[in-house]
Design a protein around this motif. Structure first.
Motif, PDB file in Angstrom:
ATOM      1  N   ALA A   1       0.837  -1.206   0.000  1.00 13.49           N
ATOM      2  CA  ALA A   1       0.000   0.000   0.000  1.00 13.49           C
ATOM      3  C   ALA A   1       0.870   1.254   0.000  1.00 13.49           C
ATOM      4  O   ALA A   1       0.583   2.230  -0.704  1.00 13.49           O
ATOM      5  N   LYS A   2       1.974   1.229   0.767  1.00  6.63           N
ATOM      6  CA  LYS A   2       2.907   2.362   0.767  1.00  6.63           C
ATOM      7  C   LYS A   2       3.601   2.492  -0.585  1.00  6.63           C
ATOM      8  O   LYS A   2       3.874   3.593  -1.073  1.00  6.63           O
ATOM      9  N   ALA A   3       3.897   1.350  -1.209  1.00  5.10           N
ATOM     10  CA  ALA A   3       4.569   1.366  -2.509  1.00  5.10           C
ATOM     11  C   ALA A   3       3.717   2.025  -3.579  1.00  5.10           C
ATOM     12  O   ALA A   3       4.232   2.542  -4.574  1.00  5.10           O
ATOM     13  N   ASP A   4       2.403   2.020  -3.372  1.00  2.66           N
ATOM     14  CA  ASP A   4       1.493   2.603  -4.358  1.00  2.66           C
ATOM     15  C   ASP A   4       1.775   4.081  -4.572  1.00  2.66           C
ATOM     16  O   ASP A   4       1.634   4.592  -5.689  1.00  2.66           O
ATOM     17  N   SER A   5       2.177   4.782  -3.506  1.00  2.00           N
ATOM     18  CA  SER A   5       2.469   6.205  -3.643  1.00  2.00           C
ATOM     19  C   SER A   5       3.890   6.451  -4.141  1.00  2.00           C
ATOM     20  O   SER A   5       4.178   7.490  -4.735  1.00  2.00           O
ATOM     21  N   ILE A   6       4.782   5.499  -3.924  1.00  2.21           N
ATOM     22  CA  ILE A   6       6.173   5.637  -4.380  1.00  2.21           C
ATOM     23  C   ILE A   6       6.283   5.311  -5.867  1.00  2.21           C
ATOM     24  O   ILE A   6       7.033   5.951  -6.611  1.00  2.21           O
ATOM     25  N   TYR A   7       5.523   4.312  -6.288  1.00  2.00           N
ATOM     26  CA  TYR A   7       5.503   3.898  -7.691  1.00  2.00           C
ATOM     27  C   TYR A   7       4.065   3.961  -8.200  1.00  2.00           C
ATOM     28  O   TYR A   7       3.396   2.935  -8.342  1.00  2.00           O
TER      29      TYR A   7
ATOM     30  N   GLY B   1      -1.605  -0.791  -4.456  1.00  2.00           N
ATOM     31  CA  GLY B   1      -2.514  -0.752  -3.318  1.00  2.00           C
ATOM     32  C   GLY B   1      -3.716  -1.658  -3.488  1.00  2.00           C
ATOM     33  O   GLY B   1      -4.312  -2.097  -2.500  1.00  2.00           O
ATOM     34  N   ASP B   2      -4.058  -1.964  -4.726  1.00  2.00           N
ATOM     35  CA  ASP B   2      -5.209  -2.831  -5.013  1.00  2.00           C
ATOM     36  C   ASP B   2      -4.798  -4.294  -5.128  1.00  2.00           C
ATOM     37  O   ASP B   2      -5.314  -5.144  -4.400  1.00  2.00           O
TER      38      ASP B   2
END
Length: 211
Positions: free
Chosen positions: A162-168, A174-175
């Motif tokens: 979920a955090k990676a969704d904003s980084i990449y 996130g889904d």
């Protein structure tokens, strides 16, 4: 030992009696993230207190996201000990997913405050650990200790993704949490892989990391 559909503490009790060791010296070990195209593999080791086991613990794959999240903190609060091991995508590519899974499991077990006398491992192959091991196929649906470990590993990994969704952005981490979905494939075709992708697996062979 019970073959009931819900995990219980009978495996822990059986092996404690067989080996003449305390139930409180037995840890359950499980992983999350062997199958995705992206992200780390995460393992957890948990020693439960047989007198303080949170209600509702089950195989993390059979629980909803909300139920796993609701159980996460009570497991942390009531367990005798727990630890997490994480192996990232680049190392998965370097050593293969089975070796990476076993490395994450070993990290978690070795990090426990007190060395367990036995580790109950979900599956049919055990990592090299400094304590005896007992593999249990389908263990996350049979042993409460393994089921608790499966929840900690799954929730930890889901939060990482979920955090990676904003980084990449753009991949939908996130889904789908890095698993191979149609939306993930479409994003790969559009963006190419990022540092979280496992370039050694068949669906990503031929891609070069772009960012």
């Amino acid at each position: 030992m019970s073959n009931a559909s819900q995990p219980d503490f009978s495996h822990e009790a059986f092996h404690a009696k067989r080996l003449n060791i305390p139930q409180t010296s037995i840890c359950g070990v499980d992983e999350a993230g062997r199958g995705p195209w992206a992200g780390p593999v995460v393992a957890a080791a948990v020693i439960l207190d047989p007198k303080r086991i949170p209600k509702g613990i089950g195989d993390s794959k059979q629980l909803s996201t909300l139920k796993r999240e609701a159980l996460y903190q009570p497991i942390l609060d009531q367990a005798i000990d727990f630890r997490i091991g994480i192996v990232e995508a680049d190392e998965i590519d370097a050593i293969n997913i089975l070796a990476a899974t076993h490395k994450a499991m070993a990290q978690a077990v070795v990090a426990l405050h007190s060395s367990p006398n036995l580790a109950l491992i979900d599956g049919n192959r055990a990592p090299n650990l400094p304590c005896p091991t007992q593999c249990i196929i389908g263990g996350d649906g049979l042993s409460l200790s393994i089921a608790a470990a499966s929840i900690l590993a799954k929730v930890t990994r889901d939060r990482i993704m979920a955090k990676a969704d904003s980084i990449y952005p753009g991949y939908g981490f996130g889904d789908h949490k890095g698993y191979g979905t149609k939306a993930h494939r479409t994003a790969l075709d559009r963006l190419g892989p990022c540092k979280l992708h496992r370039l050694s697996i068949k669906p990503l062979k031929g891609f070069n990391e772009t960012y």
